[in-house]
Design a protein around this motif. Sequence first.
Motif, PDB file in Angstrom:
ATOM      1  N   GLY A  49      57.906 -67.852  92.013  1.00 18.08           N
ATOM      2  CA  GLY A  49      56.880 -66.850  91.983  1.00 18.08           C
ATOM      3  C   GLY A  49      56.790 -66.028  93.340  1.00 18.08           C
ATOM      4  N   VAL A  50      55.755 -65.051  93.487  1.00 15.67           N
ATOM      5  CA  VAL A  50      55.430 -64.601  94.717  1.00 15.67           C
ATOM      6  C   VAL A  50      55.322 -65.586  95.839  1.00 15.67           C
ATOM      7  N   VAL A  51      54.270 -66.538  95.390  1.00 15.01           N
ATOM      8  CA  VAL A  51      53.950 -67.443  96.504  1.00 15.01           C
ATOM      9  C   VAL A  51      55.167 -68.341  96.993  1.00 15.01           C
ATOM     10  N   GLY A  52      55.761 -68.871  96.078  1.00 15.83           N
ATOM     11  CA  GLY A  52      56.854 -69.608  96.325  1.00 15.83           C
ATOM     12  C   GLY A  52      57.815 -69.053  97.341  1.00 15.83           C
ATOM     13  N   VAL A  69      63.444 -74.010  94.730  1.00 13.05           N
ATOM     14  CA  VAL A  69      63.865 -74.021  93.484  1.00 13.05           C
ATOM     15  C   VAL A  69      63.041 -73.694  92.489  1.00 13.05           C
ATOM     16  N   GLU A  70      63.615 -72.680  91.229  1.00  8.96           N
ATOM     17  CA  GLU A  70      62.870 -72.180  90.447  1.00  8.96           C
ATOM     18  C   GLU A  70      63.293 -72.526  89.203  1.00  8.96           C
ATOM     19  N   ALA A  71      62.384 -73.073  88.026  1.00  7.95           N
ATOM     20  CA  ALA A  71      62.940 -73.631  86.936  1.00  7.95           C
ATOM     21  C   ALA A  71      63.630 -72.684  86.205  1.00  7.95           C
ATOM     22  N   ARG A  72      62.790 -71.285  86.094  1.00  2.98           N
ATOM     23  CA  ARG A  72      63.436 -70.484  84.955  1.00  2.98           C
ATOM     24  C   ARG A  72      64.205 -69.483  85.886  1.00  2.98           C
ATOM     25  N   GLY A  77      57.287 -66.439  85.856  1.00  5.23           N
ATOM     26  CA  GLY A  77      55.945 -66.774  85.342  1.00  5.23           C
ATOM     27  C   GLY A  77      54.855 -65.513  85.550  1.00  5.23           C
ATOM     28  N   THR A  78      53.836 -65.974  86.198  1.00 12.96           N
ATOM     29  CA  THR A  78      52.709 -64.840  86.258  1.00 12.96           C
ATOM     30  C   THR A  78      53.178 -63.525  87.227  1.00 12.96           C
ATOM     31  N   SER A  79      54.097 -63.933  88.171  1.00 20.32           N
ATOM     32  CA  SER A  79      54.528 -62.751  89.247  1.00 20.32           C
ATOM     33  C   SER A  79      55.351 -61.612  88.495  1.00 20.32           C
ATOM     34  N   SER A  80      55.455 -61.591  87.153  1.00 22.37           N
ATOM     35  CA  SER A  80      56.319 -60.510  86.480  1.00 22.37           C
ATOM     36  C   SER A  80      55.217 -59.776  85.634  1.00 22.37           C
ATOM     37  N   SER A  82      51.641 -59.199  85.903  1.00 22.98           N
ATOM     38  CA  SER A  82      50.387 -58.845  86.691  1.00 22.98           C
ATOM     39  C   SER A  82      49.992 -57.280  86.394  1.00 22.98           C
ATOM     40  N   SER A  83      48.892 -56.662  87.089  1.00 22.88           N
ATOM     41  CA  SER A  83      48.610 -55.328  86.800  1.00 22.88           C
ATOM     42  C   SER A  83      49.532 -54.581  87.778  1.00 22.88           C
ATOM     43  N   LYS A  84      50.310 -55.205  88.789  1.00 26.69           N
ATOM     44  CA  LYS A  84      51.055 -54.517  89.704  1.00 26.69           C
ATOM     45  C   LYS A  84      50.475 -53.957  91.000  1.00 26.69           C
ATOM     46  N   LEU A  85      49.246 -54.313  91.091  1.00 28.69           N
ATOM     47  CA  LEU A  85      48.498 -53.498  92.154  1.00 28.69           C
ATOM     48  C   LEU A  85      48.485 -54.283  93.624  1.00 28.69           C
ATOM     49  N   PHE A  86      48.735 -53.807  94.550  1.00 29.94           N
ATOM     50  CA  PHE A  86      48.508 -54.206  95.847  1.00 29.94           C
ATOM     51  C   PHE A  86      46.973 -53.504  96.166  1.00 29.94           C
ATOM     52  N   GLN A 214      65.120 -77.030  87.969  1.00 29.18           N
ATOM     53  CA  GLN A 214      63.901 -77.382  87.702  1.00 29.18           C
ATOM     54  C   GLN A 214      63.417 -78.788  88.405  1.00 29.18           C
ATOM     55  N   VAL A 215      62.328 -79.126  88.865  1.00 28.92           N
ATOM     56  CA  VAL A 215      62.012 -80.241  89.400  1.00 28.92           C
ATOM     57  C   VAL A 215      61.579 -80.955  88.296  1.00 28.92           C
ATOM     58  N   VAL A 216      62.046 -82.326  88.232  1.00 25.12           N
ATOM     59  CA  VAL A 216      61.997 -83.136  87.057  1.00 25.12           C
ATOM     60  C   VAL A 216      61.416 -84.420  87.616  1.00 25.12           C
ATOM     61  N   LEU A 358      49.100 -65.098  82.845  1.00 29.20           N
ATOM     62  CA  LEU A 358      48.394 -66.219  83.077  1.00 29.20           C
ATOM     63  C   LEU A 358      47.977 -66.266  84.377  1.00 29.20           C
ATOM     64  N   ARG A 359      46.397 -66.070  84.632  1.00 31.46           N
ATOM     65  CA  ARG A 359      46.153 -66.276  86.136  1.00 31.46           C
ATOM     66  C   ARG A 359      45.816 -67.389  86.543  1.00 31.46           C
ATOM     67  N   PRO A 360      46.547 -67.670  87.530  1.00 36.24           N
ATOM     68  CA  PRO A 360      46.161 -69.391  88.218  1.00 36.24           C
ATOM     69  C   PRO A 360      44.796 -69.322  88.730  1.00 36.24           C
ATOM     70  N   LYS A 392      45.769 -64.186  94.993  1.00 36.98           N
ATOM     71  CA  LYS A 392      46.405 -62.920  94.170  1.00 36.98           C
ATOM     72  C   LYS A 392      47.354 -62.433  94.814  1.00 36.98           C
ATOM     73  N   TYR A 393      48.243 -61.606  93.744  1.00 39.03           N
ATOM     74  CA  TYR A 393      49.396 -61.020  94.290  1.00 39.03           C
ATOM     75  C   TYR A 393      49.185 -60.569  95.732  1.00 39.03           C
ATOM     76  N   THR A 394      48.493 -59.761  95.790  1.00 38.99           N
ATOM     77  CA  THR A 394      48.424 -58.983  97.169  1.00 38.99           C
ATOM     78  C   THR A 394      48.455 -59.756  98.312  1.00 38.99           C
ATOM     79  N   THR A 395      48.001 -60.997  98.249  1.00 36.83           N
ATOM     80  CA  THR A 395      47.722 -61.791  99.696  1.00 36.83           C
ATOM     81  C   THR A 395      48.651 -62.966  99.656  1.00 36.83           C
TER      82      THR A 395
HETATM   83  C1  LIG Z   1      46.872 -60.094  84.040  1.00 37.39           C
HETATM   84  C2  LIG Z   1      47.150 -60.423  85.278  1.00 37.39           C
HETATM   85  C3  LIG Z   1      47.229 -59.325  86.262  1.00 37.39           C
HETATM   86  C4  LIG Z   1      47.026 -59.351  87.692  1.00 37.39           C
HETATM   87  N1  LIG Z   1      46.817 -58.487  88.509  1.00 37.39           N
HETATM   88  C5  LIG Z   1      47.182 -58.512  89.773  1.00 37.39           C
HETATM   89  C6  LIG Z   1      47.145 -57.427  90.594  1.00 37.39           C
HETATM   90  O1  LIG Z   1      47.160 -56.268  89.989  1.00 37.39           O
HETATM   91  N2  LIG Z   1      47.267 -57.745  91.977  1.00 37.39           N
HETATM   92  C7  LIG Z   1      47.107 -58.846  92.508  1.00 37.39           C
HETATM   93  O2  LIG Z   1      47.101 -58.905  93.616  1.00 37.39           O
HETATM   94  N3  LIG Z   1      47.077 -59.791  91.686  1.00 37.39           N
HETATM   95  C8  LIG Z   1      47.245 -59.756  90.233  1.00 37.39           C
HETATM   96  N4  LIG Z   1      47.299 -60.921  89.361  1.00 37.39           N
HETATM   97  C9  LIG Z   1      47.427 -62.426  90.197  1.00 37.39           C
HETATM   98  C10 LIG Z   1      48.724 -62.585  90.520  1.00 37.39           C
HETATM   99  O3  LIG Z   1      49.598 -61.881  89.553  1.00 37.39           O
HETATM  100  C11 LIG Z   1      49.061 -63.984  90.653  1.00 37.39           C
HETATM  101  O4  LIG Z   1      48.028 -64.558  91.482  1.00 37.39           O
HETATM  102  C12 LIG Z   1      50.315 -64.478  91.235  1.00 37.39           C
HETATM  103  O5  LIG Z   1      51.337 -63.603  90.711  1.00 37.39           O
HETATM  104  C13 LIG Z   1      50.691 -65.810  91.194  1.00 37.39           C
HETATM  105  O6  LIG Z   1      51.898 -66.088  91.733  1.00 37.39           O
HETATM  106  P1  LIG Z   1      52.285 -67.643  91.827  1.00 37.39           P
HETATM  107  O7  LIG Z   1      53.655 -67.736  92.577  1.00 37.39           O
HETATM  108  O8  LIG Z   1      51.476 -68.613  92.331  1.00 37.39           O
HETATM  109  O9  LIG Z   1      52.665 -68.113  90.314  1.00 37.39           O
HETATM  110  P2  LIG Z   1      54.125 -67.786  89.356  1.00 37.39           P
HETATM  111  O10 LIG Z   1      54.364 -66.390  89.338  1.00 37.39           O
HETATM  112  O11 LIG Z   1      53.635 -67.927  87.881  1.00 37.39           O
HETATM  113  O12 LIG Z   1      55.140 -68.597  89.795  1.00 37.39           O
HETATM  114  C14 LIG Z   1      55.161 -70.082  89.502  1.00 37.39           C
HETATM  115  C15 LIG Z   1      56.712 -70.638  89.408  1.00 37.39           C
HETATM  116  O13 LIG Z   1      56.888 -71.889  89.333  1.00 37.39           O
HETATM  117  C16 LIG Z   1      57.881 -71.970  88.405  1.00 37.39           C
HETATM  118  N5  LIG Z   1      57.824 -73.651  87.951  1.00 37.39           N
HETATM  119  C17 LIG Z   1      57.107 -74.204  87.287  1.00 37.39           C
HETATM  120  N6  LIG Z   1      57.178 -75.517  87.066  1.00 37.39           N
HETATM  121  C18 LIG Z   1      58.430 -75.623  87.994  1.00 37.39           C
HETATM  122  C19 LIG Z   1      59.262 -76.840  88.075  1.00 37.39           C
HETATM  123  N7  LIG Z   1      58.865 -77.923  87.615  1.00 37.39           N
HETATM  124  N8  LIG Z   1      60.301 -76.809  88.952  1.00 37.39           N
HETATM  125  C20 LIG Z   1      60.576 -75.430  89.342  1.00 37.39           C
HETATM  126  N9  LIG Z   1      59.889 -74.424  89.295  1.00 37.39           N
HETATM  127  C21 LIG Z   1      58.970 -74.609  88.365  1.00 37.39           C
HETATM  128  C22 LIG Z   1      57.750 -71.054  87.239  1.00 37.39           C
HETATM  129  O14 LIG Z   1      58.831 -70.885  86.485  1.00 37.39           O
HETATM  130  C23 LIG Z   1      57.218 -69.871  87.925  1.00 37.39           C
HETATM  131  O15 LIG Z   1      58.149 -68.882  87.974  1.00 37.39           O
HETATM  132  C24 LIG Z   1      47.194 -60.705  88.141  1.00 37.39           C
HETATM  133  C25 LIG Z   1      47.421 -61.789  87.425  1.00 37.39           C
HETATM  134  C26 LIG Z   1      47.127 -61.590  85.844  1.00 37.39           C
HETATM  135  C27 LIG Z   1      47.416 -62.827  84.924  1.00 37.39           C
END
Ligand SMILES: Cc1cc2nc3c(=O)[nH]c(=O)nc-3n(C[C@H](O)[C@H](O)[C@H](O)COP(=O)(O)OP(=O)(O)OC[C@H]3O[C@@H](n4cnc5c(N)ncnc54)[C@H](O)[C@@H]3O)c2cc1C
Length: 587
Positions: A49-52, A69-72, A77-80, A82-86, A214-216, A358-360, A392-395
């Motif tokens: 996702g954006v954090v990784g 490594v990314e499982a899918r 996950g969440t990073s596609s 969102s509301s897509k706002l910075f 995927q990490v197993v 899903l918001r984490p 959040k995504y922005t940070t």
């Molecule tokens: C509805 C909604 C609207 C939002 N709008 C905004 C916004 O406008 N602006 C903003 O700043 N933020 C927004 N956010 C928050 C933002 O989208 C999230 O904080 C951010 O995308 C989280 O990124 P992440 O990398 O932590 O998680 P994810 O994007 O979920 O990435 C985690 C990844 O880990 C992978 N993974 C899981 N298990 C394994 C494994 N065993 N092995 C390998 N990989 C694995 C998953 O497949 C996934 O791709 C919104 C969130 C939601 C839900």
Amino acid sequence: MASRKPTAPPELSTSDTERPGGLLGPAERALAWRRLADEPFDVLVIGGGVVGAGVALDAATRGLRVALVEARDLASGTSSRSSKLFHGGLRYLEQLEFGLVREALRERELMLTTLAPHLVKPVSFLYPLTRRLWERPYTAAGLLLYDSMGGARSVPGQKHLTRAGALRMAPALRRSALIGGIRYYDAQADDARHTMTVARTAAHYGAVVRTSTQVVGFHREADRVSGVRVRDVEDGAEVDVRANVVINCTGVWTDELQRASGSRGRFRVRASKGVHIVVPRDRIVAETGLILRTEKSVLFVIPWRNHWIIGTTDTDWNLDLAHPAATERDIDYLLDHVNSVLATPLTHADIEGVYAGLRPLLAGESEETSKLSREHAVARVAPGLVAIAGGKYTTYRVMAADAVDTAAVDLPGRLQPSITDRVPLLGADGYHALVNQADLLAARWGLHPYRVRHLLDRYGSLLHDVLAHATHPDHLKPIDAAADYLRVEAIYAVAAEGALHLEDVLTRRTRISIEYPHRGVACARQVAELMAEVLDWTPAQVDWEISVYQSRVDAERTSQTKPDDTAADNIRANAPESRRHLAEPIL
Ligand SMILES: Cc1cc2nc3c(=O)[nH]c(=O)nc-3n(C[C@H](O)[C@H](O)[C@H](O)COP(=O)(O)OP(=O)(O)OC[C@H]3O[C@@H](n4cnc5c(N)ncnc54)[C@H](O)[C@@H]3O)c2cc1C
């Protein structure tokens, strides 16, 4: 496989056709598997996702040996979703979280000006005023603070409007729904494309980036985590990867990985579902986005190419983490709220696409840590294992730097400071010059200038590399039932952007699945056949990809007619996966 000799026009200079780094095609994928098995890494990042992706880029540009490594799929996950706002988040201002807002606005500015000007764009919102006397000065004071905190540097400051002025800007609004308005600016990006570009930039700086991996399991030596076991979810093969430190960036999957690691987590992550609907641009006549207050939070109506994205909801979710399902109730909630201000109400028939994410959210183990819920948390949960989540995504860039700083104690040698505030993403360099040359480029490639600008806003200066993948003149034609995209974009998605399945191209490399009422089904065969040219799919594999995608769309459509989460999840979770060897859950 088709010959990969490009149809580049002769007058292009060599620098135009030089291959960029950071490719994530089939050859790089095979090499990455060997490197995962053979090389020791300083940092192994779990989650694309954006954090990784941000952690991988941060660590690689500090000079560390990095694997992600990314499982899918990247951003699956969440990073596609969102509301897509910075954005700084006006809501946080109201909650007096000034530090959070300032930090987010600084990131917004960096993205707009330096790191990703090709991907991140200003977007305006109209805040309709509904209450006399106090609301205008109250909101104006907040926006003044917002603008002065770094808000209005690359974007215009707030503008006050009478009712007539606001209605001129958004004629779709019902006259009685407002007494005036204030317009302010934030920024937006295609989140999936941005995340993929961060990951490619990490690869460009030497990180091994591998999807469908995927990490197993975790390896330990004495009390420390010394690596992980990964599975190629395409063929089921497994290898062990050694790393000085493993960083868990799995968002809503954080607890699952934490359990698998056998160490006690320092925080927990719960999931909250947010749903968006997409409607055609002409259904709401307005030259600006809208931000509306709701009982719990706010509702955005966000301009998105020829569409509006409307969202979002906020409800607890305890079901399938990979495929959160939108229900009829979620969609009705969005329609009811937006219709409360529109002169001509939207109906279910107007909806082109729906997505749920899903918001984490952080759930502390004590009262004290529950205040973490709006911020991110990072912790060294065991020697050799760091976890980061929330925010959040922005940070993401700030989160990434924090995670790598926290990992320092497990790394040999002195850790260089983070430099990602000076590392533009792939495609950023030269972007502005190419925008000025759009007409020229259009003439060279035989494309419409509008098309070239659209491509520049998706690929920046990688444009030449994208177009050089056209091995046949037809590849420069639009996809038949999704004319916003060229056929070569589907080819490039698999040749350079790490897409492995039809779903990856239709839902994330392009956004066809939410931008067209057919949700990608009408162009599935054409796109699959373009992908087959690079991935060497047999006709049977093409058919299989199409049928899996069709089942996914059918399941989503049906789940969106169900009244509640359980019924919707039952339908959605039973649709087949294109990644056949996924372990769900991993333990
Ligand atoms: C509805 C909604 C609207 C939002 N709008 C905004 C916004 O406008 N602006 C903003 O700043 N933020 C927004 N956010 C928050 C933002 O989208 C999230 O904080 C951010 O995308 C989280 O990124 P992440 O990398 O932590 O998680 P994810 O994007 O979920 O990435 C985690 C990844 O880990 C992978 N993974 C899981 N298990 C394994 C494994 N065993 N092995 C390998 N990989 C694995 C998953 O497949 C996934 O791709 C919104 C969130 C939601 C839900």
